[in-house]
Motif scaffolding. Structure first.
Motif, PDB file in Angstrom:
ATOM      1  N   PRO A 238       0.815  -1.226   0.000  1.00  0.00           N
ATOM      2  CA  PRO A 238       0.000   0.000   0.000  1.00  0.00           C
ATOM      3  C   PRO A 238       0.850   1.279   0.000  1.00  0.00           C
ATOM      4  CG  PRO A 238      -0.799  -1.523   1.666  1.00  0.00           C
ATOM      5  CD  PRO A 238       0.433  -2.130   1.093  1.00  0.00           C
ATOM      6  N   LEU A 239       1.937   1.277   0.795  1.00  0.00           N
ATOM      7  CA  LEU A 239       2.768   2.484   0.860  1.00  0.00           C
ATOM      8  C   LEU A 239       3.474   2.729  -0.474  1.00  0.00           C
ATOM      9  CD1 LEU A 239       4.468   2.543   4.383  1.00  0.00           C
ATOM     10  CD2 LEU A 239       2.816   4.164   3.455  1.00  0.00           C
ATOM     11  N   GLN A 240       3.907   1.638  -1.130  1.00  0.00           N
ATOM     12  CA  GLN A 240       4.572   1.770  -2.420  1.00  0.00           C
ATOM     13  C   GLN A 240       3.605   2.366  -3.454  1.00  0.00           C
ATOM     14  OE1 GLN A 240       7.730   1.369  -2.823  1.00  0.00           O
ATOM     15  NE2 GLN A 240       7.671   1.849  -5.003  1.00  0.00           N
ATOM     16  N   LEU A 241       2.373   1.853  -3.411  1.00  0.00           N
ATOM     17  CA  LEU A 241       1.339   2.339  -4.325  1.00  0.00           C
ATOM     18  C   LEU A 241       1.070   3.824  -4.063  1.00  0.00           C
ATOM     19  CD1 LEU A 241      -0.425   0.776  -6.375  1.00  0.00           C
ATOM     20  CD2 LEU A 241      -2.246   0.802  -4.680  1.00  0.00           C
ATOM     21  N   TRP A 242       1.004   4.163  -2.791  1.00  0.00           N
ATOM     22  CA  TRP A 242       0.750   5.558  -2.397  1.00  0.00           C
ATOM     23  C   TRP A 242       1.885   6.451  -2.887  1.00  0.00           C
ATOM     24  CZ3 TRP A 242       3.506   8.781   1.069  1.00  0.00           C
ATOM     25  CH2 TRP A 242       2.864   9.966   1.419  1.00  0.00           C
ATOM     26  N   LYS A 243       3.129   5.981  -2.668  1.00  0.00           N
ATOM     27  CA  LYS A 243       4.295   6.789  -3.049  1.00  0.00           C
ATOM     28  C   LYS A 243       4.332   6.981  -4.569  1.00  0.00           C
ATOM     29  CE  LYS A 243       9.247   6.912  -3.269  1.00  0.00           C
ATOM     30  NZ  LYS A 243       9.487   6.618  -4.679  1.00  0.00           N
ATOM     31  N   GLU A 244       4.147   5.892  -5.326  1.00  0.00           N
ATOM     32  CA  GLU A 244       4.211   6.006  -6.784  1.00  0.00           C
ATOM     33  C   GLU A 244       3.121   6.943  -7.301  1.00  0.00           C
ATOM     34  OE1 GLU A 244       3.973   1.974  -8.130  1.00  0.00           O
ATOM     35  OE2 GLU A 244       6.058   1.566  -7.538  1.00  0.00           O
ATOM     36  N   GLN A 403       7.382  11.785   6.442  1.00  0.00           N
ATOM     37  CA  GLN A 403       7.956  13.108   6.150  1.00  0.00           C
ATOM     38  C   GLN A 403       9.358  12.966   5.577  1.00  0.00           C
ATOM     39  OE1 GLN A 403       7.603  15.813   9.452  1.00  0.00           O
ATOM     40  NE2 GLN A 403       5.391  15.971   9.247  1.00  0.00           N
ATOM     41  N   ASP A 404      10.123  12.029   6.137  1.00  0.00           N
ATOM     42  CA  ASP A 404      11.459  11.767   5.590  1.00  0.00           C
ATOM     43  C   ASP A 404      11.358  11.318   4.132  1.00  0.00           C
ATOM     44  OD1 ASP A 404      12.987  12.512   7.722  1.00  0.00           O
ATOM     45  OD2 ASP A 404      13.157  10.503   8.594  1.00  0.00           O
ATOM     46  N   LEU A 405      10.384  10.458   3.867  1.00  0.00           N
ATOM     47  CA  LEU A 405      10.154   9.965   2.506  1.00  0.00           C
ATOM     48  C   LEU A 405       9.855  11.139   1.571  1.00  0.00           C
ATOM     49  CD1 LEU A 405       9.810   7.078   1.257  1.00  0.00           C
ATOM     50  CD2 LEU A 405       7.365   7.383   1.520  1.00  0.00           C
ATOM     51  N   LEU A 406       9.049  12.077   2.057  1.00  0.00           N
ATOM     52  CA  LEU A 406       8.665  13.232   1.245  1.00  0.00           C
ATOM     53  C   LEU A 406       9.853  14.141   0.925  1.00  0.00           C
ATOM     54  CD1 LEU A 406       5.228  14.398   2.640  1.00  0.00           C
ATOM     55  CD2 LEU A 406       5.807  14.078   0.261  1.00  0.00           C
ATOM     56  N   VAL A 407      10.760  14.298   1.879  1.00  0.00           N
ATOM     57  CA  VAL A 407      11.909  15.168   1.604  1.00  0.00           C
ATOM     58  C   VAL A 407      13.041  14.381   0.924  1.00  0.00           C
ATOM     59  CG1 VAL A 407      11.408  16.849   3.404  1.00  0.00           C
ATOM     60  CG2 VAL A 407      12.915  14.939   3.930  1.00  0.00           C
ATOM     61  N   ASP A 414      12.184   1.593   4.142  1.00  0.00           N
ATOM     62  CA  ASP A 414      12.682   2.180   5.393  1.00  0.00           C
ATOM     63  C   ASP A 414      11.521   2.503   6.333  1.00  0.00           C
ATOM     64  OD1 ASP A 414      15.302   2.055   4.558  1.00  0.00           O
ATOM     65  OD2 ASP A 414      15.210   4.015   3.583  1.00  0.00           O
ATOM     66  N   VAL A 415      10.395   2.928   5.743  1.00  0.00           N
ATOM     67  CA  VAL A 415       9.231   3.280   6.562  1.00  0.00           C
ATOM     68  C   VAL A 415       8.730   2.041   7.298  1.00  0.00           C
ATOM     69  CG1 VAL A 415       6.876   4.194   6.557  1.00  0.00           C
ATOM     70  CG2 VAL A 415       8.563   5.116   4.964  1.00  0.00           C
ATOM     71  N   THR A 416       8.528   0.935   6.571  1.00  0.00           N
ATOM     72  CA  THR A 416       8.001  -0.266   7.223  1.00  0.00           C
ATOM     73  C   THR A 416       9.031  -0.858   8.191  1.00  0.00           C
ATOM     74  OG1 THR A 416       8.655  -1.560   5.296  1.00  0.00           O
ATOM     75  CG2 THR A 416       6.361  -0.898   5.421  1.00  0.00           C
ATOM     76  N   LYS A 417      10.324  -0.730   7.834  1.00  0.00           N
ATOM     77  CA  LYS A 417      11.368  -1.231   8.723  1.00  0.00           C
ATOM     78  C   LYS A 417      11.333  -0.460  10.054  1.00  0.00           C
ATOM     79  CE  LYS A 417      15.023  -2.343   6.042  1.00  0.00           C
ATOM     80  NZ  LYS A 417      16.235  -1.870   5.360  1.00  0.00           N
ATOM     81  N   ALA A 418      11.211   0.863   9.947  1.00  0.00           N
ATOM     82  CA  ALA A 418      11.163   1.690  11.160  1.00  0.00           C
ATOM     83  C   ALA A 418       9.950   1.346  12.010  1.00  0.00           C
ATOM     84  CB  ALA A 418      11.138   3.169  10.771  1.00  0.00           C
ATOM     85  N   LEU A 419       8.824   1.060  11.346  1.00  0.00           N
ATOM     86  CA  LEU A 419       7.606   0.707  12.086  1.00  0.00           C
ATOM     87  C   LEU A 419       7.772  -0.636  12.795  1.00  0.00           C
ATOM     88  CD1 LEU A 419       4.819   1.785   9.588  1.00  0.00           C
ATOM     89  CD2 LEU A 419       5.137   2.663  11.884  1.00  0.00           C
TER      90      LEU A 419
END
Lengths: 429, 293
Positions: A238-244, A403-407, A414-419
């Motif tokens: 889902p996050l990959q889809l959102w990012k793309e 936010q890190d992903l956005l900048v 990295d997002v899912t790893k951090a979670l």
């Protein structure tokens, strides 16, 4: 002189020690005293204390209705604004044994309240049957329900009908691809498609997780917290889809991070942006800023038509203090909230959407579809409510990582790893 | 009787001592106690975990980032505010017709709470095209919208500048009070000796301002280290952890994440950092005062 300042220090330490000793004693006495609570006679004068995060104006109709029905009960009303202020006020009260007879239980503090034994088990109260199962989940632990929630909210994407019409769109997108195409179309026409300040878990991310992961495995969140699955497993796609869709197409940009919620709603109301994420609480501000705005709320589409989801949750629940000396009156109050009269007064004061079986709320026309097809149909998801523990820690971690992903720092992995790491850290503390 | 006589002045300090003990010393000791436990802020059952919380602090990305940003914030606001406040005080000290109004205008930003100021600046620095500053930049220079609060470097700079803007006036008034205590005789003597304005500032004004500077810098430094409102209201600590302050991390871990023991350990470490820095700064600057006079 030196000697006297030394003496001063000794006196200071002595006072501290005496005080800490006093503190210890106080606790024990209170604990002993609280054992013989409950049992008020019907016509005995009772002063019921209530702590709410709705303010007095919002709670007045329901309190007036209650005291008119039970003239022997008066209400000592206290309030603190949501979320942090309310939680810390209640926390202080509970720890000092001065908590109110009735208080509200929110997604953010339900675990601590239930685990600490602060809330009375309400499962067997007759009025609990009126509460919907979707609402019960949030306040239930091992088959016991600890709070009564009679309302709920539903959120999605507000869209400006006129701006949609400008690019020739008159129907809501039904698939994720249609949604992205629409955003690009708006952008090409010089219209800002969407504002998101990345200050919270986005409705869009939540809905994508629901539609891709939860619809396939409704037990995903429970498995996640039982250590049987990971965020990487359920959130990566889902996050990959959102990012793309959102970041790579520059629909959501890093420059939106500094926006405040008020600014976003205002920009939408004056027609500077086509879509925003929101809930029922935004309607008064939108209508105040621009009464003529033609807008409505739509769901977040899934990959295929029919997989759309909304954000939403039961409203906070009303709980009875397990150590209250006025438990009978407190239960009467919660029971009153479940009666048609109580529901009407509560709706009148707070403007919230009632979710009790057999009671239909009047909702704003823009929310009509979301209310019927989302809230009442149970097609909504909010991670913070579904996660059984560590909601705030995980929410904060997700916000920071996104936010890190956005900048441009890091990837969705990295997002899912951090979670996953945060969850592990919180579970092991 | 003899004992009473020897403590006759200290007796008057007792009420203060009492409140200081109850509201400062006792909570501090209690915090230290909690920092050695896994108390979550709710449950009355907790265990001693020794120094585990202290070890955790230095593995925490948020606190490491919090310390670096807080130090950057404290040091740069201290330097910039001091430079600006002294210059402002020198200007406001001169005798001109609207000096009282000017003093009031510059003092004004120190009255409202930092939160309110930051919300106002939030509108000014709004990153979108309709933000006040971006509109001005676009209309005057034709520049595109700047991400004042969302690009890591710009966000740090913006929060620092807003804090300097908010604090300069107050500190200027502090310097002004000291400036007005400097006898005119020194300047008269200096001008008879042929010293120009700059030489007078360098050799008379600045040395005489040294005690004010010690106080002002100490207040700025401790205030800067304890900062919460302005960065929080402007950026909520974002993007990512870029503008997280130590205080914000303590609130985050303690209240939102119910790790009260960890938050207590953080406060104790933070307390020691502030204590050490302030002690160092005051002793260095007092030595400088003695040298200058």
């Amino acid at each position: 002189m030196r000697k006297s300042s030394y003496m001063l220090l000794v006196v200071m330490m002595a006072v501290t020690l005496i005080l800490s000793a006093c503190g210890g004693n106080g606790n024990n006495e209170n604990q002993a005293g609280s054992a013989n609570g409950g049992g008020a006679e019907a016509d005995k004068k009772v002063k019921l204390s209530l702590l709410s995060w709705n303010n007095e104006t919002e709670m007045k109709p329901v309190m007036d209705g209650f005291t008119a029905k039970y003239p022997n009960i008066t209400i000592d009303f206290q309030t603190a604004p949501p979320v942090k202020d309310y939680i810390s006020k209640l926390q202080t009260m509970l720890l000092s044994n001065s908590a109110t007879d009735v208080f509200i239980m929110a997604a953010e503090n339900r675990n601590e309240l239930i685990d600490g034994g602060y809330a009375l088990d309400l499962t067997d109260q007759p009025f609990m049957a009126k509460m919907t199962d979707a609402s019960k989940g949030m306040f239930t632990r091992e088959g016991k329900t600890y709070a009564f929630s009679q309302a709920g909210w539903v959120g999605g994407i507000y869209y400006n009908k006129e701006l949609f019409a400008k690019v020739g769109v008159t129907t809501e997108p039904t698939t994720w691809q249609e949604f992205i195409d629409l955003c690009i179309k708006l952008k090409d026409a010089g219209i800002v498609p969407l504002y998101d300040n990345a200050g919270d878990i986005s409705t869009i991310q939540g809905a994508l997780v629901a539609s891709l992961t939860l619809s396939a495995d409704p037990e995903y969140d429970n498995k996640l917290f039982a250590g049987e699955t990971t965020f990487a497993e359920g959130w990566a796609k889902p996050l990959q889809l959102w990012k793309e869709g959102m970041i790579d197409n520059k629909i959501i940009t890093s420059s939106m991070i500094g926006l405040t919620g008020d600014q976003i709603v205002n920009e939408f109301a004056v027609g500077n942006v086509a879509m925003i994420q929101g809930g029922p609480w935004n309607i008064p501000a939108i209508e105040k800023a621009n009464p003529d705005l033609q807008f409505s709320m739509m769901a977040i589409p899934g990959i295929e038509a029919g997989q759309e989801y909304y954000a939403g949750a039961p409203n906070v629940g009303f709980a009875v203090n397990s150590k209250s000396k006025n438990q009978d009156a407190a239960i009467k109050f919660v029971e009153y909230l479940s009666t048609p009269e109580g529901l009407e007064q509560f709706e009148k004061g707070t403007g919230q959407i009632i979710t009790i079986d057999g009671y239909e709320s009047k909702v704003h026309p823009a929310l009509e579809k979301a209310y019927k097809e989302g809230l009442l149909a149970g097609k909504f998801y909010l991670p913070m409510v579904s996660w059984p523990r560590h909601q705030e820690a995980l929410r904060n971690q997700l916000v920071v990582s996104v936010q890190d992903l956005l900048v441009g720092k890091g990837t969705t992995d990295d997002v899912t790893k951090a979670l996953d790491q945060k969850l592990k850290e919180m579970e092991s503390k | 009787m003899k004992l009473l006589r020897s403590f006759q002045y200290q007796v008057f300090l007792l009420p203060i001592l009492f409140f200081y003990t109850v509201f400062t010393v006792y909570p501090l000791i209690k915090s230290f106690f909690f920092s050695l436990t896994n108390f979550n802020g709710y449950s009355k059952e907790y265990d001693f975990v020794g120094l585990t919380n202290y070890v955790k602090i230095f593995k925490d990305a948020a606190i490491v980032s919090g310390i670096s940003y807080t130090l950057l914030f404290a040091i740069s606001t201290t330097i910039l505010t001091t430079l600006l406040a002294i210059a402002l005080a020198l200007v406001l000290d001169r005798n001109f017709y609207t000096k009282n109004i000017h003093r009031a205008i510059f003092f004004f930003p120190s009255i409202p709470s930092g939160l309110i100021l930051a919300y106002v600046w939030g509108f000014i620095l709004s990153p979108i095209g309709s933000g006040v500053l971006n509109t001005v930049l676009h209309d005057v220079f034709g520049a595109g919208p700047q991400p004042w609060l969302s690009e890591p470097m710009l966000a740090k700079l913006s929060t620092i500048l807003v804090a300097v803007w908010a604090g300069a006036g107050w500190h200027a008034v502090l310097y002004l009070a000291f400036l007005q205590g400097i006898s005119k005789d020194y300047y008269e003597a200096a001008s008879i000796d042929g010293a120009n304005r700059w030489q007078q500032i360098r050799s008379i004004t600045l040395p005489m301002l040294a005690p004010a500077m010690t106080i002002s810098v100490m207040l700025l430094l401790t205030g800067g280290l304890k900062v919460f409102e302005i960065p929080f209201a402007l950026t909520k600590g974002g993007p990512g952890f870029e503008t997280h302050t130590i205080t914000q991390v303590i609130v985050l871990r303690g209240i939102s994440e119910v790790q009260f023991g960890l938050a207590s350990a953080m406060s104790i470490v933070f307390f020691l950092i502030v204590l050490a820095l302030t002690y160092f700064q005051v002793s260095v600057m007092q030595r400088r005062e003695e040298k200058m006079l």
